[in-house]
Scaffold this active site. Structure first.
Site, short mmCIF file in Angstrom:
data_model
loop_
_atom_site.label_atom_id
_atom_site.label_comp_id
_atom_site.label_asym_id
_atom_site.label_seq_id
_atom_site.Cartn_x
_atom_site.Cartn_y
_atom_site.Cartn_z
N THR A 28 -41.68 -70.10 5.42
CA THR A 28 -42.83 -69.43 4.73
C THR A 28 -43.94 -69.83 4.95
O THR A 28 -44.81 -70.09 5.70
CB THR A 28 -42.60 -68.39 3.50
N PHE A 35 -37.19 -62.37 7.59
CA PHE A 35 -36.97 -61.10 8.45
C PHE A 35 -36.63 -59.79 7.31
O PHE A 35 -36.58 -58.58 7.40
CB PHE A 35 -36.36 -60.90 9.40
N GLN A 103 -30.52 -72.08 5.81
CA GLN A 103 -29.76 -70.50 6.22
C GLN A 103 -30.61 -70.05 7.36
O GLN A 103 -30.49 -68.67 8.36
CB GLN A 103 -29.71 -70.05 5.03
N HIS A 121 -26.27 -70.27 10.04
CA HIS A 121 -26.85 -69.22 11.08
C HIS A 121 -26.84 -69.45 12.90
O HIS A 121 -27.54 -68.53 13.19
CB HIS A 121 -27.71 -68.05 10.01
N CYS A 129 -25.18 -67.81 28.12
CA CYS A 129 -25.15 -66.47 29.26
C CYS A 129 -23.49 -66.47 28.41
O CYS A 129 -22.72 -67.05 28.03
CB CYS A 129 -24.97 -66.93 30.82
N CYS A 150 -29.24 -64.07 32.93
CA CYS A 150 -28.49 -65.05 33.59
C CYS A 150 -28.28 -64.84 34.85
O CYS A 150 -29.06 -63.42 35.44
CB CYS A 150 -27.54 -65.61 33.15
N ASN A 213 -37.59 -72.94 -6.04
CA ASN A 213 -38.09 -71.71 -6.08
C ASN A 213 -39.63 -71.56 -6.59
O ASN A 213 -39.36 -71.63 -7.24
CB ASN A 213 -36.46 -70.82 -6.17
N ILE A 231 -41.95 -75.34 -2.21
CA ILE A 231 -41.34 -75.88 -1.69
C ILE A 231 -41.69 -77.26 -0.92
O ILE A 231 -41.77 -78.51 -1.82
CB ILE A 231 -39.77 -75.67 -0.96
ZN ZN Z 1 -24.72 -66.90 33.41
#
Ligand code: ZN
Length: 241
Positions: A28, A35, A103, A121, A129, A150, A213, A231
């Site tokens: 942040t 999100f 994450q 993640h 592709c 692609c 935090n 942080i």
């Molecule tokens: Zn491709």
């Protein structure tokens, strides 16, 4: 300088086996909002909650709407690593930090120079592709309209773990191993409410759990040092300044 900050500095200075586990709060300060905060009142233009749009089935069924949301809410091409990222990269260069488990999908730890980064993640910086497997940079996603394709005709998918998809087992195993073997575990920028964060830190068996935090978390009482602050400035001051 608070007592907790002094103890954080001390813990970092004496250990050469530190692991960092981070969440959305780390980014942040680079201007990348979580999100999950995107479903606020200002964002009523999306007919679905972010967890629905960022799911595997939604990606397959409504790729156009997926990429509209994805480009607007997950891609921040101007975002640069902040002090948290650069301080952790520096700590690894000094041989004191063994791994960053994150994450976040923004790729900023790698951009800052960290090497052993376990991206639970995935990363927006990698795309491939779905038909032939060819790799693409994030620029391909940014510079295309609608659903990116692609040259072979396949749809290009970001290397990001969507809801309903399972995490990469090798990255999970390495994260468990890093956390289990850590002498000092610094957890930053996460409330530890999101899977698999809370489960992963259960593997920590050392005696120096540090939580940084902005707000309190339900794990504060298990920590040896708790700092309720940003942080970036905290790690920057503890490691670099
Ligand atoms: Zn491709």
């Amino acid at each position: 300088m608070t007592d907790e900050f002094t103890r954080l500095k001390e813990a970092i200075s004496i250990s050469d086996n530190i692991v960092f586990f981070g969440g959305a709060g780390v980014s942040t300060e680079s201007g990348i909002p979580d999100f999950r905060s995107a479903d606020g009142i200002y964002n009523m233009k999306y007919a679905y909650p972010p967890e629905t749009i960022l799911s595997h089935s939604f990606f397959m069924d409504h790729p156009d709407e997926f990429f509209t949301f994805y480009r607007e809410k997950l891609l921040y091409p101007g975002a640069k690593p902040n002090k948290a990222h650069t301080a952790l990269a520096e700590l690894e260069r000094r041989g004191k930090l063994k791994a960053v488990v994150t994450q976040n999908v923004d790729g900023l730890h790698i951009e800052a120079g960290s090497v052993n980064v376990l991206e639970l993640h995935g990363s927006c910086k990698r795309n491939y592709c779905m038909k032939c497997g060819r790799s693409f940079t994030v620029d391909t996603i940014l510079e295309s309209n609608g659903v990116p394709h692609c040259p072979c005709g396949g749809v290009i998918k970001p290397d990001v773990v969507l809801f309903e998809e399972s995490l990469d087992q090798r990255i999970m195993d390495n994260s468990v191993k890093a956390i289990r073997n850590a002498a000092v575990l610094i957890v930053g920028g996460t409330s530890l409410n999101v899977y698999p964060a809370a489960g992963l830190i259960q593997y920590y068996s050392g005696s120096m759990l540090i939580l940084i935090n902005k707000s309190a978390t339900s794990y504060d009482r298990y920590a040896n040092i708790v700092i309720h602050d940003s942080i970036g400035p905290t790690l920057g001051a503890a490691i670099i300044e």
